[in-house]
Design a protein around this motif. Sequence first.
Motif, short mmCIF file in Angstrom:
data_model
loop_
_atom_site.label_atom_id
_atom_site.label_comp_id
_atom_site.label_asym_id
_atom_site.label_seq_id
_atom_site.Cartn_x
_atom_site.Cartn_y
_atom_site.Cartn_z
N SER A 39 1.97 -1.52 1.70
CA SER A 39 3.22 -1.05 1.10
C SER A 39 4.46 -1.57 1.81
N HIS A 67 7.40 -0.10 -6.88
CA HIS A 67 7.48 1.01 -7.83
C HIS A 67 8.75 1.01 -8.66
N ARG A 110 0.28 2.78 -9.06
CA ARG A 110 -0.15 1.96 -7.92
C ARG A 110 -1.66 1.71 -7.95
#
Length: 453
Positions: A39, A67, A110
């Motif tokens: 991430s 995102h 995700r």
Amino acid sequence: MDRLPPEFPTDDIAPGDLLRAVLDVALQGVDGPLVLAVSGGRDSMALLHAMARWAPGRIAAVATFDHATGSYATEAASLVAAQARRLGLTVVRERARATGRSEAAWRDARWSFLRRVARGFKARVVTAHTRDDQLETIVMRALRSSGARGLAALAAPTSVLRPWLGVSRAELARWVESEGLSYLEDPMNASRDFLRGRVRHELLPAIAQAAPAFAEAMLAIGERAAQWRRDVERHLDSCGVSLNADGTRLTVPTRVLEQTTAEGQAVLWPALCARVGVTLNANGTREAVRFTMSRRSGAHISLAGGATIARRRDARGELFEVRRDAPHHATWTVYDGSSDALPPRFGRWRFRRLGVEPLAKDAWCIGLPAATPVVVRPWKEGDRIRTAGAPAGRRVTRYFTESRVPVLDRPFWPVLLVEGEPLWIPGVCRGLAAPSRPGRPELIWYRCEREFD
């Protein structure tokens, strides 16, 4: 195995040596390539650099997901991509098409991305979840009154590999700082807007002051729950459970459920549904237990969460079938064209053109005159077909029953029509007008087969 054994001495070990030992243990017995879920945060960047240093040959790709929640998300994905490429690794990066409005929506988007990447590389996903993440998850699930299945949390048996699950954030932080590794701090980590943030910053520190042993006690509960789940999975592995190739449907002999108590069924049904990717809630579990004793072959129920359970019979005997619900067939594209080029793909079916007429009579094959207008669509209630045995027409449903086509498969079964009349239901029957006589070289022959079975 995801963690070091309890007797492993970690107090005096250097951070780098500790993490290398953890990786060695986590990768023992794990075959095949790995996709790293990174991430851009400290824990996942530690995973990226540790794997690149100590197990580079195991990495198929680095996957990072933006995102679309703001500048941090884009900057973090850019950092991951730049660092991974500098390390000589393949990077798969994707940006969300829509901004999620909850933790659950972000997680679903995700994981949908990560699973697609893993399937593409035929690999397992590796995440950077830590001991602290496990503790927070156990506490959150306890607050929601989860049972033993939920309390296993991140230690539950799964195809996802979590090598840091026995490592604290503080231990990872020491190594990252000692190596001078780049990372970005997610501003959401300091937020109290969501339950995890409140548990992390308010609840757990307050409990730690009042009960210093609380964290270890909760982690021990999680480990016992995870072991219980592993025992359940081993039991199911020995019971003749069969899962199809794309993981959307399984079968299990009815005796496996019927020969245990209602309490045992309430343990087994959620585990079975999980194998097709469906989380069964308490209401769904109760419905499944009630359905277990129905004993009517062909009956089925649909459950919240996207699972359908059916009871049917085949050559193996009486079975329960569990499947993840697919999109309704009305969303499929209907083929309306020429017999010269039937659609290569139709839902989960494939039409394959044959070079010659098949030698044996086969309901999976048909010969069509060239340049004939045809329509291919899913079966509909009320479809009738005229056959040699029923020249006045007969409901296709009866042919499905005679061919032992499960009720749940029928809405997704292709039907080929000529001039608006069903002519062929692959594998089931051919219509009276089907030009199947031998010695017709002008016919174009096709075979239809299910793609993933």
